[in-house]
Design an enzyme around this catalytic site. Structure first.
Site, PDB file in Angstrom:
ATOM      1  N   GLU A 452      45.296  90.661  97.213  1.00  0.00           N
ATOM      2  CA  GLU A 452      46.190  91.471  97.347  1.00  0.00           C
ATOM      3  C   GLU A 452      45.797  92.803  97.266  1.00  0.00           C
ATOM      4  O   GLU A 452      45.196  93.187  96.006  1.00  0.00           O
ATOM      5  CB  GLU A 452      47.481  91.158  96.413  1.00  0.00           C
ATOM      6  CG  GLU A 452      48.497  92.320  96.240  1.00  0.00           C
ATOM      7  CD  GLU A 452      49.371  92.325  95.267  1.00  0.00           C
ATOM      8  OE1 GLU A 452      49.472  90.774  94.492  1.00  0.00           O
ATOM      9  OE2 GLU A 452      50.183  93.093  95.043  1.00  0.00           O
ATOM     10  N   ASP A 525      48.319  89.751  92.305  1.00  0.00           N
ATOM     11  CA  ASP A 525      49.016  90.432  90.903  1.00  0.00           C
ATOM     12  C   ASP A 525      49.583  89.412  90.218  1.00  0.00           C
ATOM     13  O   ASP A 525      50.465  88.717  90.848  1.00  0.00           O
ATOM     14  CB  ASP A 525      49.370  91.848  91.182  1.00  0.00           C
ATOM     15  CG  ASP A 525      48.388  92.708  91.489  1.00  0.00           C
ATOM     16  OD1 ASP A 525      47.165  92.557  91.245  1.00  0.00           O
ATOM     17  OD2 ASP A 525      48.938  93.799  92.116  1.00  0.00           O
ATOM     18  N   ASP A 527      52.450  89.856  88.875  1.00  0.00           N
ATOM     19  CA  ASP A 527      53.883  90.657  88.814  1.00  0.00           C
ATOM     20  C   ASP A 527      54.630  90.157  90.023  1.00  0.00           C
ATOM     21  O   ASP A 527      54.491  89.105  90.749  1.00  0.00           O
ATOM     22  CB  ASP A 527      53.849  92.087  88.828  1.00  0.00           C
ATOM     23  CG  ASP A 527      53.124  92.502  90.078  1.00  0.00           C
ATOM     24  OD1 ASP A 527      52.758  91.823  91.169  1.00  0.00           O
ATOM     25  OD2 ASP A 527      52.682  93.644  90.316  1.00  0.00           O
ATOM     26  N   ASP A 529      55.903  91.441  92.711  1.00  0.00           N
ATOM     27  CA  ASP A 529      55.184  91.709  94.397  1.00  0.00           C
ATOM     28  C   ASP A 529      54.150  90.561  94.537  1.00  0.00           C
ATOM     29  O   ASP A 529      54.023  90.096  95.636  1.00  0.00           O
ATOM     30  CB  ASP A 529      54.817  93.030  94.462  1.00  0.00           C
ATOM     31  CG  ASP A 529      55.844  94.032  94.322  1.00  0.00           C
ATOM     32  OD1 ASP A 529      56.989  93.688  94.923  1.00  0.00           O
ATOM     33  OD2 ASP A 529      55.554  95.230  94.465  1.00  0.00           O
TER      34      ASP A 529
END
Ligand code: 0RA
Length: 688
Positions: A452, A525, A527, A529
């Protein structure tokens, strides 16, 4: 039990036969001697696939499958599974009960033989043939061999019989434990998996429930229940679907609007060359989306790689719908012609066949090989579908209309594309510009990291071992393929780069032999997203490179969440629990050094993303994204095969996975909200 065409040869084998040469080094001659349950304990994976969580749950399926056999023979209609507080699991059925009489040659109870001799189950029951069975179809004796202890309770002939075993060995002969009501019959098997074989012995309620739900759809005469009484908050579910496959199709398509409300259903049987019946059952409907979802079963086993039953169904579908279309002048001469693909856009189908001696082929041994099944399925489905179309002609026309729209889209896409250019980008070996490829060419040793973001991609390129690790950075979010047709999807540059890098084609044409990397690792990541991007990527693999998952090529990287720094010493933690443990350890080291210092309890700490917290001289930082790690950190925490953890992606239940993807990535909002509310454990503010 002898299933899947395996022969029953071990008639005279000694109980727990020991190999001649003891624990090490046996010869070819000895291999035939090494049978019985000792062989199972030595090589459990050969019998149950593996000893991971998957293998653990297989133990339960194996016992349940035996009860399903009783149901298919017409003697059982209730099966219950209970997860007990001591970690064991009980499977109870109201079948005839395992025979308990003394076997004339063996001079011991038939029950003991069924429980302790490999493949013995079928021998006592020649009148009915087994059609159910797990992929490995090995019998309850295998479960017994792999259990720390197992208890069986058989109710028949007005009595309750009992025997207990440890690691497959009887603790005592079969005894009569009590009286039973005259007509009561059944079998109850309770077992605790052996902790020396299974590292993880914790059964997952949802995993077991999914399989029981599937079995209930496939066997409408049976009621299956599962109860979890391990903790105070008890859980219970009952599965019984009178509508069988019709309800199964509706369940799978629950969140996809259908083109025609009715589900098409066909059932029938025909004899194989030995005169034994092959049973066929099919249900399907069309939704307004673009995926083809056909789930196929042979003797209750999900045949992921399809086979002759699938081919027979497709042939019948294409031919019958084509006939209907031309008979009703729905396709114009000289106009668009319908192809097989057009008839399968938006199709959700379940095919279930019962085959006396199935031959399984393919890479994962989940492809039906029996050639006679193709024509049997064709001859059952073809005429019944033709009848249905005649009786429901407006619905039939709606289906053809949907197929014509698929054909038009296909045609338009073909015209709109510069075919020559696409051929170049896709077929002629030109790799995507942003791929940093590895130098080794042997796919088995190569890994592709799909990363990503460009900045993490940059770190990964610098940190990797370029001999065998390739990096493909992705810009932002890829297209949601759940909502797009194939050609639309291939217009997307990021998605094309993924397909080109992997090099093995798309969807139907995907060829696993061409895959350029043995491991594909998704690195996103930690998180929200990142989770979204990971889900988009998983959807892409699930819909268009499914074999990558089935063959175990797809992985998820596990970057650390925290860095704990004490002086120069840096330690990483991959979740909150580990962080607290490390913190405790670092503190006690500290205490040991300076005994004067005050007692500090390791209280859990709340650390916001990206925050730095100081706890008695220990600096805890939470990584916000992969980009925050420098190349060396990324290598040592997440990419170095010696020290990293990667999660292998696998599918426990194909129909449920499909349903989940359609809930998460499809058009309807309500089911998605429900799913998230039910499954999210750590939601802080729910603004989905
Ligand atoms: C062998 C023969 C018969 C039944 C069974 C096995 C049997 C096995 C299991 C395992 C779990 N539940 C089961 N129920 C039955 C036939 C018995 C007869 O002919 O009476």
């Amino acid at each position: 039990m002898a299933r899947n065409g395996k022969s029953v040869k071990d008639e005279q084998e000694p109980k727990n036969g020991q190999p001649k040469n003891g624990a090490n080094g046996y010869t070819a001659e000895d291999i035939t001697v090494l049978k019985g349950l000792e062989a199972v304990r030595r090589r459990p994976a050969m019998y149950i696939g593996d000893i991971s969580a998957r293998g653990l749950h297989h133990l339960v399926y194996e016992v349940v499958d035996n009860s399903i056999d009783e149901a298919l023979a017409g003697y059982c209609d209730e099966i219950s599974v209970v997860l007990n507080p001591d970690g064991s699991v009980s499977v109870t059925d109201d079948g005839r009960g395992i025979p308990t009489d003394i076997h004339p040659q063996e001079k011991r109870s038939a029950l003991e033989i069924v429980m302790t001799v490999l493949h013995a189950g079928g021998k006592f029951d020649k009148n009915t043939y087994k059609v159910s069975g797990g992929l490995h179809g090995v019998g309850v004796s295998v479960v017994n061999a792999l259990s720390e202890w197992l208890e069986v309770e058989v109710t028949r002939d007005g009595k309750v019989f009992f025997q207990k075993y440890r690691k497959g060995d009887p603790v005592a002969p079969v005894k009569v434990a009590g009286k039973a009501p005259k007509d009561a019959t059944g079998t109850k098997i309770t077992f605790l998996p052996d902790g020396t074989i299974f590292k993880n012995r914790i059964f997952k309620f949802e995993t077991l429930a999914e399989r029981l739900r599937e079995l209930a759809f496939l066997n409408p005469a049976v009621t299956l229940t599962i109860q979890d009484v391990r903790t105070k908050s008890k859980q219970e579910e009952t599965f019984h679907f009178k509508g069988g496959l019709i309800e199964f199709v509706k369940y799978i398509d629950a969140t996809r609007p259908s083109v025609v409300k009715k589900v098409v259903y066909a059932k029938g049987e025909d004899k194989d060359e030995n005169g034994r019946a092959v049973e066929v059952e099919v249900a399907f409907q069309y939704n307004d989306q673009y995926n083809e979802n056909i789930f196929t079963y042979v003797n209750n086993i999900n045949t992921l790689e399809g086979g002759t039953h699938l081919v027979g169904f497709r042939t019948a579908l294409t031919r019958t719908l084509n006939n209907f279309a031309s008979k009703n002048n729905l396709v114009k001469e000289g106009g668009i012609q319908l192809t097989g693909d057009d008839f399968r856009e938006g199709l959700t189908a379940v095919i279930s066949v019962k085959v006396p001696e199935p031959q399984f082929e393919g890479q994962t041994k989940t492809k039906l090989g029996n050639s006679e099944v193709k024509s049997i399925v064709e001859s059952v489905v073809g005429p019944q579908l033709a009848d249905w179309l005649e009786q429901n002609s407006p619905d039939g026309k709606r289906i053809i209309d949907k197929c014509l729209r698929a054909a038009e889209a296909r045609e338009a896409a073909r015209k709109a594309r510069d075919i020559a250019r696409r051929k170049n980008a896709f077929d002629s070996g030109g790799l995507p510009g942003k791929l940093a490829d590895c130098s080794i060419e042997d796919p088995e040793h190569c890994e592709l990291y799909i990363v990503e973001g460009d900045s993490a991609g940059g770190s990964a390129k610098q940190g990797r071992d370029r001999r065998f690790q390739a990096i493909l950075p992705l810009k932002g979010k890829i297209l949601n393929v759940e909502k797009a047709r194939l050609h639309k999807m291939l217009e997307n540059e990021e998605i094309r780069a993924i397909f080109t890098a992997i090099g093995a084609g798309v969807g139907e044409d995907f060829n696993p032999a061409k895959v350029r990397y043995g491991k594909i690792i998704l690195m996103c990541d930690a998180d929200v997203d990142g989770s979204h991007i990971r889900t988009l990527l998983l959807t892409l693999f699930f819909r268009y490179m499914r074999q990558m998952i089935d063959l175990g090529h797809l992985y998820i990287a596990q970057p650390p969440l925290y860095k704990l720094k004490k002086g120069k010493q840096e330690t990483y933690a991959y979740d909150d629990g580990e962080r607290d443990e490390v913190l405790k350890r670092l503190k006690s080291e500290k205490k040991a050094k300076s005994a004067k210092e005050e007692e500090t309890e390791a209280t859990p700490v709340e650390v916001e993303e990206g925050a730095v917290v100081r706890e008695g001289g220990i600096v805890i930082s939470r990584f916000k994204g992969l980009g925050e790690m420098n190349p060396e950190q990324l290598w040592s925490t997440t990419m170095n095969p010696e020290t990293r953890t990667v999660l292998q992606v696998s599918i426990e239940n194909a129909a449920d996975a499909d349903r989940t993807f359609s809930i998460l990535m499809g058009d309807e909002v309500e089911p998605r909200r429900d799913f998230i509310e039910k499954n999210a454990k750590y939601v802080r503010n729910l603004d989905v």
